[in-house]
Scaffold this active site. Structure first.
Site, PDB file in Angstrom:
ATOM      1  CE1 TYR A  61      67.783  84.763  90.007  1.00 54.66           C
ATOM      2  CE2 TYR A  61      69.766  84.785  91.741  1.00 54.66           C
ATOM      3  CZ  TYR A  61      68.459  84.215  91.176  1.00 54.66           C
ATOM      4  OH  TYR A  61      67.782  83.257  91.877  1.00 54.66           O
ATOM      5  CG  LEU A 221      63.491  87.423 105.452  1.00 51.34           C
ATOM      6  CD1 LEU A 221      64.269  88.646 105.412  1.00 51.34           C
ATOM      7  CD2 LEU A 221      62.960  86.985 106.874  1.00 51.34           C
TER       8      LEU A 221
END
Ligand code: NAP
Length: 307
Positions: A61, A221
């Protein structure tokens, strides 16, 4: 009578057999690319205050999503922990190793060990609570992966182990090799949301329920689409909006609540870096969704009625 009973379970989850308690909604660091340590600290504290005590990051990341490179997000989280060491005890710290840009997947045991040591260095901690193999590397025998993970646990560098993006068969095989070394698999992290239902149908959650593995759902989401409604089937937006209005929350909260409704007791790893939105998403734990509601979401997502 349970037909219309609430399916959403907002209770804390236990990480595999270890019994470590984590919030049903957890905080993901893929987009944690900030360089302001004060703001980063406030955000982490806010997430912890909301009960999002599982903090999920990965060595890779920072390579995308506005980050400055491999390891950058772990370093940013490490800067927070170096500045406010008391936060370390409040979190169940999870990272992932095994993606190597340009390769792209390496689970060679020596590499897993070296990558974990490098993660610990960046995070400024002597152990992580959960180490996950980020993507399967089918060119490493699972017995060797298990050997590397067991070695890291024996050295106290890692408290529990998990996988991400593994097929149910890969989960089963690695779990069997870990068991030979007296270790259990704590977690499995597939993508899952009202837009990405595969994990519910391909056995990913079934193997978790069979083996006592805690599933973690990434992108609940769908990267924000279920909040904004962009590129989401009209029917699904309509159902989420209708349930949101009934429950007095936003459609995003309904989408996270849907993830919490599965009986495998998923941990939803939300990715918002906005404190107000995190507060809002934490409300998913108290939303009421019954079978009619979850099947309405599924059928709207599929664009077809179930038989
Ligand atoms: N294992 C894997 O391979 C893998 C892959 C991807 C992700 N993950 C994990 O899953 C975590 C979550 O992934 P994700 O970031 O894609 O999750 P997500 O929760 O599906 O999406 C979060 C994104 O939606 C945006 N968003 C827009 N409107 C929103 C609203 N009303 N409420 C909440 N968010 C809204 C957020 O923006 P704002 O920040 O502006 O709110 C953020 O950019 C990652 O941090 C990582 O830990 C794992």
């Amino acid at each position: 009578m349970t037909i219309q009973g609430n399916l959403v379970n907002g209770e804390q989850r236990e990480l595999g057999a270890l019994g470590t308690k984590v919030g049903a909604v957890s905080f993901g660091c893929w987009r944690f690319t900030g360089s302001d340590v004060q703001a980063d600290t406030a955000l982490i504290e806010h997430a912890l205050d909301l009960g999002m005590n599982l903090v999920d990051t990965a060595d890779v990341y920072g390579l995308d999503w506005g980050g400055s490179g491999f390891g950058a997000n772990e370093t940013a989280l490490g800067d927070v922990l170096r500045g406010t060491p008391s936060l370390r005890d409040r979190m169940v710290l999870a990272t992932k190793v095994g993606i190597v840009p340009g390769v792209p997947y390496v689970s060679d045991p020596a590499y897993l060990v070296q990558a974990t040591e490098a993660s610990l260095q960046r995070l400024g901690t002597d152990h992580v609570d959960l180490l996950q193999v980020h993507r399967p590397d089918p060119f490493t025998h699972p017995s060797l992966v298990a050997e590397a993970l067991a070695g890291l646990c024996e050295r106290g560098l890692v408290r529990s182990v998990g996988v991400s993006n593994h097929t149910p068969a890969q989960v089963r095989t690695l779990a069997a090799h870990l068991a030979q070394r007296g270790l259990s698999l704590a977690t499995s992290q597939p993508e899952f949301s009202a837009l990405r239902l595969n994990a519910m149908r391909d056995g990913s959650f079934d193997i978790c329920m069979e083996l006592g593995v805690t599933p973690m759902a990434w992108s609940p989401l769908s990267g924000g689409r279920l909040a904004t409604g962009h590129n989401v089937p009209k029917a699904l937006n309509a159902v989420l909006r209708q349930l949101a209005s009934r429950e007095g929350v936003s459609p995003a909260v309904i989408a996270v609540a849907f993830v919490l409704a599965h009986p495998a007791r998923l941990v939803a790893v939300v990715g918002s870096q906005n404190p107000e939105r995190l507060t809002e998403l934490a409300r998913a734990r108290t939303v009421h969704l019954d079978r009619t509601d979850v099947y309405a979401i599924i059928q709207a997502s599929d664009g077809a009625s179930l038989p």
